[in-house]
Design a protein around this motif. Sequence first.
Motif, PDB file in Angstrom:
ATOM      1  N   PHE A  26       0.891  -1.449   0.037  1.00 46.43           N
ATOM      2  CA  PHE A  26       0.109  -0.058   0.252  1.00 46.43           C
ATOM      3  C   PHE A  26       1.045   0.803  -0.358  1.00 46.43           C
ATOM      4  CE2 PHE A  26      -3.945   0.784  -0.142  1.00 46.43           C
ATOM      5  CZ  PHE A  26      -4.489   2.170   0.704  1.00 46.43           C
ATOM      6  N   PHE A  82      -6.789   1.363  13.672  1.00 45.60           N
ATOM      7  CA  PHE A  82      -7.554   0.372  13.911  1.00 45.60           C
ATOM      8  C   PHE A  82      -7.192  -0.816  15.393  1.00 45.60           C
ATOM      9  CE2 PHE A  82      -6.347   1.290   9.712  1.00 45.60           C
ATOM     10  CZ  PHE A  82      -7.539   1.090   9.142  1.00 45.60           C
ATOM     11  N   LEU A 100     -15.874   5.446   8.606  1.00 43.31           N
ATOM     12  CA  LEU A 100     -14.059   5.114   9.139  1.00 43.31           C
ATOM     13  C   LEU A 100     -13.577   6.882   8.912  1.00 43.31           C
ATOM     14  CD1 LEU A 100     -12.390   3.468   9.358  1.00 43.31           C
ATOM     15  CD2 LEU A 100     -12.332   3.407   6.847  1.00 43.31           C
ATOM     16  N   ALA A 106      -9.013   0.911   0.068  1.00 49.79           N
ATOM     17  CA  ALA A 106      -8.725  -0.364   0.619  1.00 49.79           C
ATOM     18  C   ALA A 106      -9.640  -1.113   0.276  1.00 49.79           C
ATOM     19  CB  ALA A 106      -7.523  -0.303   1.217  1.00 49.79           C
ATOM     20  N   ALA A 107     -11.064  -0.692   1.467  1.00 51.56           N
ATOM     21  CA  ALA A 107     -12.105  -1.528   2.918  1.00 51.56           C
ATOM     22  C   ALA A 107     -13.529  -1.070   1.035  1.00 51.56           C
ATOM     23  CB  ALA A 107     -12.618  -0.113   3.411  1.00 51.56           C
ATOM     24  N   THR A 122     -13.451  -4.786  -1.114  1.00 48.18           N
ATOM     25  CA  THR A 122     -12.742  -6.918  -0.236  1.00 48.18           C
ATOM     26  C   THR A 122     -13.791  -6.806   0.663  1.00 48.18           C
ATOM     27  OG1 THR A 122     -11.446  -5.194   1.050  1.00 48.18           O
ATOM     28  CG2 THR A 122     -10.714  -6.156  -0.201  1.00 48.18           C
ATOM     29  N   ARG A 141       5.032  -9.002  -3.584  1.00 49.43           N
ATOM     30  CA  ARG A 141       6.096  -8.537  -2.758  1.00 49.43           C
ATOM     31  C   ARG A 141       8.031  -8.426  -3.743  1.00 49.43           C
ATOM     32  NH1 ARG A 141       2.597  -7.962  -0.056  1.00 49.43           N
ATOM     33  NH2 ARG A 141       2.532  -8.694   2.345  1.00 49.43           N
ATOM     34  N   TYR A 193       2.162 -14.400  -4.152  1.00 51.61           N
ATOM     35  CA  TYR A 193       1.406 -15.447  -3.586  1.00 51.61           C
ATOM     36  C   TYR A 193       0.180 -15.211  -3.210  1.00 51.61           C
ATOM     37  CZ  TYR A 193      -0.354 -11.846   0.247  1.00 51.61           C
ATOM     38  OH  TYR A 193      -0.854 -11.168   0.716  1.00 51.61           O
ATOM     39  N   PHE A 224      -7.002 -12.668   4.743  1.00 51.38           N
ATOM     40  CA  PHE A 224      -5.781 -11.044   5.206  1.00 51.38           C
ATOM     41  C   PHE A 224      -4.849 -10.823   4.685  1.00 51.38           C
ATOM     42  CE2 PHE A 224      -9.622 -11.194   7.761  1.00 51.38           C
ATOM     43  CZ  PHE A 224     -10.254  -9.810   7.672  1.00 51.38           C
ATOM     44  N   GLY A 225      -4.107 -11.626   4.327  1.00 56.89           N
ATOM     45  CA  GLY A 225      -2.344 -11.379   3.703  1.00 56.89           C
ATOM     46  C   GLY A 225      -1.610 -12.329   4.932  1.00 56.89           C
ATOM     47  N   ARG A 258       3.274  -7.311   6.019  1.00 57.81           N
ATOM     48  CA  ARG A 258       2.237  -6.570   5.255  1.00 57.81           C
ATOM     49  C   ARG A 258       0.769  -7.032   5.100  1.00 57.81           C
ATOM     50  NH1 ARG A 258       5.475  -2.259   3.381  1.00 57.81           N
ATOM     51  NH2 ARG A 258       2.911  -1.147   2.344  1.00 57.81           N
ATOM     52  N   CYS A 312      -3.592  -7.352   5.784  1.00 54.55           N
ATOM     53  CA  CYS A 312      -3.767  -5.793   6.459  1.00 54.55           C
ATOM     54  C   CYS A 312      -4.491  -5.399   7.028  1.00 54.55           C
ATOM     55  CB  CYS A 312      -5.288  -6.923   5.526  1.00 54.55           C
ATOM     56  SG  CYS A 312      -6.564  -6.065   5.750  1.00 54.55           S
ATOM     57  N   GLY A 340      -6.950  -3.536   7.423  1.00 53.65           N
ATOM     58  CA  GLY A 340      -8.452  -3.308   8.945  1.00 53.65           C
ATOM     59  C   GLY A 340      -8.453  -4.378   8.369  1.00 53.65           C
TER      60      GLY A 340
HETATM   61  C1  HEM Z   1     -13.111  -8.732   3.825  1.00 51.12           C
HETATM   62  C2  HEM Z   1     -12.306  -7.438   3.776  1.00 51.12           C
HETATM   63  C3  HEM Z   1     -10.613  -7.176   3.179  1.00 51.12           C
HETATM   64  C4  HEM Z   1     -10.004  -8.263   2.930  1.00 51.12           C
HETATM   65  C5  HEM Z   1     -10.378  -9.872   2.425  1.00 51.12           C
HETATM   66  C6  HEM Z   1      -7.783  -7.402   2.882  1.00 51.12           C
HETATM   67  C7  HEM Z   1      -7.491  -8.026   2.369  1.00 51.12           C
HETATM   68  C8  HEM Z   1      -5.810  -7.678   2.772  1.00 51.12           C
HETATM   69  C9  HEM Z   1      -5.013  -7.862   1.482  1.00 51.12           C
HETATM   70  C10 HEM Z   1      -4.957 -10.028   1.549  1.00 51.12           C
HETATM   71  C11 HEM Z   1      -3.867  -6.942   1.801  1.00 51.12           C
HETATM   72  C12 HEM Z   1      -2.625  -7.429   1.506  1.00 51.12           C
HETATM   73  C13 HEM Z   1      -2.152  -6.970   0.064  1.00 51.12           C
HETATM   74  C14 HEM Z   1      -0.458  -7.589   0.324  1.00 51.12           C
HETATM   75  O1  HEM Z   1       0.104  -8.616   0.556  1.00 51.12           O
HETATM   76  O2  HEM Z   1      -0.159  -7.145  -0.904  1.00 51.12           O
HETATM   77  C15 HEM Z   1      -4.198  -6.282   2.463  1.00 51.12           C
HETATM   78  C16 HEM Z   1      -4.416  -5.181   2.510  1.00 51.12           C
HETATM   79  C17 HEM Z   1      -4.241  -3.405   3.461  1.00 51.12           C
HETATM   80  N1  HEM Z   1      -5.397  -3.628   3.523  1.00 51.12           N
HETATM   81 FE1  HEM Z   1      -6.692  -5.035   3.437  1.00 51.12          FE
HETATM   82  N2  HEM Z   1      -9.041  -6.260   3.297  1.00 51.12           N
HETATM   83  C18 HEM Z   1      -9.349  -5.950   3.034  1.00 51.12           C
HETATM   84  C19 HEM Z   1     -10.324  -5.031   3.816  1.00 51.12           C
HETATM   85  C20 HEM Z   1      -9.675  -3.892   4.041  1.00 51.12           C
HETATM   86  C21 HEM Z   1     -10.637  -3.075   5.395  1.00 51.12           C
HETATM   87  C22 HEM Z   1     -11.168  -2.453   5.687  1.00 51.12           C
HETATM   88  C23 HEM Z   1      -9.270  -1.877   5.420  1.00 51.12           C
HETATM   89  C24 HEM Z   1      -9.366   0.158   6.005  1.00 51.12           C
HETATM   90  C25 HEM Z   1      -9.810   0.498   5.828  1.00 51.12           C
HETATM   91  C26 HEM Z   1      -8.382  -2.293   4.712  1.00 51.12           C
HETATM   92  C27 HEM Z   1      -7.038  -2.179   4.386  1.00 51.12           C
HETATM   93  C28 HEM Z   1      -6.046  -2.226   4.044  1.00 51.12           C
HETATM   94  C29 HEM Z   1      -4.487  -1.606   4.201  1.00 51.12           C
HETATM   95  C30 HEM Z   1      -3.316  -0.193   4.479  1.00 51.12           C
HETATM   96  C31 HEM Z   1      -3.696  -2.322   3.290  1.00 51.12           C
HETATM   97  C32 HEM Z   1      -1.864  -2.360   3.326  1.00 51.12           C
HETATM   98  C33 HEM Z   1      -0.982  -3.369   3.745  1.00 51.12           C
HETATM   99  C34 HEM Z   1       0.034  -2.675   3.864  1.00 51.12           C
HETATM  100  O3  HEM Z   1       1.122  -2.234   2.848  1.00 51.12           O
HETATM  101  O4  HEM Z   1       1.677  -2.612   5.141  1.00 51.12           O
HETATM  102  N3  HEM Z   1      -8.092  -3.535   4.207  1.00 51.12           N
HETATM  103  N4  HEM Z   1      -5.592  -6.134   2.724  1.00 51.12           N
END
Ligand code: HEM
Length: 437
Positions: free
Chosen positions: A56, A74, A122, A221-222, A225, A298, A319, A359-360, A364, A366, A368
Amino acid sequence: MLFEGLELVSALATLAACLVSVTLLLAVSQQLWQLRWAATRDKSCKLPIPKGSMGFPLIGETGHWLLQVFSKIFSHEALESYLPKIQLVIQDTLRAWSSQPEAINVYQEAQRLTFRMAVRVLLGFSIPEEDLAHLFEVYQQFVENVFSLPVDLPFSGYRRGIQARQILQKGLEKAIREKLQCTQGKDYSDALDILIESSKEHGKEMTMQELKDGTLELIFAAYATTASASTSLIMQLLKHPAVLEKLREELRAQGLLHSGGCPCEGTLRLDTLSGLRYLDCVIKEVMRLFTPISGGYRTVLQTFELDGFQIPKGWSVMYSIRDTHDTAPVFKDVNVFDPDRFSQARSEDKDGRFHYLPFGGGVRTCLGKHLAKLFLKVLAVELASTSRFELATRTFPRITLVPVLHPVDGLSVKFFGLDSNQNKILPETEAMLSATV
Ligand code: HEM
């Protein structure tokens, strides 16, 4: 002999073709991924760009101060303060769905719901409903064009996407300015407040441009997904009435299924939700079988070995979350929807750290995820306690994986409210008709 030689050549050619296609796929999807994130921000944005991960852009390096700010956004305390607002947004939405005489398109409406949640909860924007509806339309135009080729021609998807982003940023700027005026001197109560206040605490006051880019990235991001997971949740509850009934039983046992639907407007607590073990299993199972995001990328920072293969420094690797869930040996009957696999007695996810990663994973992961799980749990509680719903088509739709997992027709469902005995509340005309029969 000649035949064997030809077979070998053909096998090598196939292997080479596969390698080329995989490399091309990786390169193209990596570009799309970068484009996707780059599209959320303005060229003048000074927010850090990620190092070592194509995650991100808002956060960039893992040790970055913004990560500490995000941990506040969070945190348990913050989630507790969002919870009543999330519940109210969901209750309003379900009431609106139930009052529609027609079936609704669940995926489309779930997108609207998550957009609403992101903007109202949010970001804490109190913009009028009509403005919110307009902003949502523009946002959809933006999202539809995020993956377009970066060719800036009239009527091109790219131009439409950029135009949508400009309109969105204008709307966001207006809402941020109004918010900054209203909240001066007040305690902060939403993610945007925390972002603004905590960045000041770190001596990094964010510019208006950074705030606009940051908020757009948060919504991004929110949005897709959570809408995908909400749709899958509703589809699985429809497909498995026994699961819904067991969920209702759990709510009843906890005093959360009262007569007259759920009277608990805005009264759910985090500890009440974490006490609902079966609910937790249902959400986990939805996220295992219907993971919204296929995987992540990555950049290899240091050469390493995996299963006897050397992965050199500087390579881009992908991955796959979906393949991991499909092939993880810890899951019995991997294609069966079975929430009980996560029960305390079975705990299939407890063996091994990287078999279950909706959620990964790693640093890194997720940010959220707790908010997303909270949202899905409240949605399930409200659905189970205040709604009856029926599939409006003869069969369940096929699922597509692009850009995120969702049913091809969006999932057509008719919602009804519940009366004090948990029976459907029929619209007046239908009630009169059934009374005369
Ligand atoms: C069911 C809902 C969601 C799923 C399945 C999901 C899934 C993911 C996954 C798989 C990643 C990692 C991607 C990677 O490996 O590079 C990610 C990153 C992220 N997600 Fe989510 N997400 C969800 C909801 C949210 C929500 C609600 C938020 C916040 C408002 C959010 C914020 C983020 C952020 C900021 C990252 C980046 C983290 C980083 O790069 O360090 N996500 N999400």
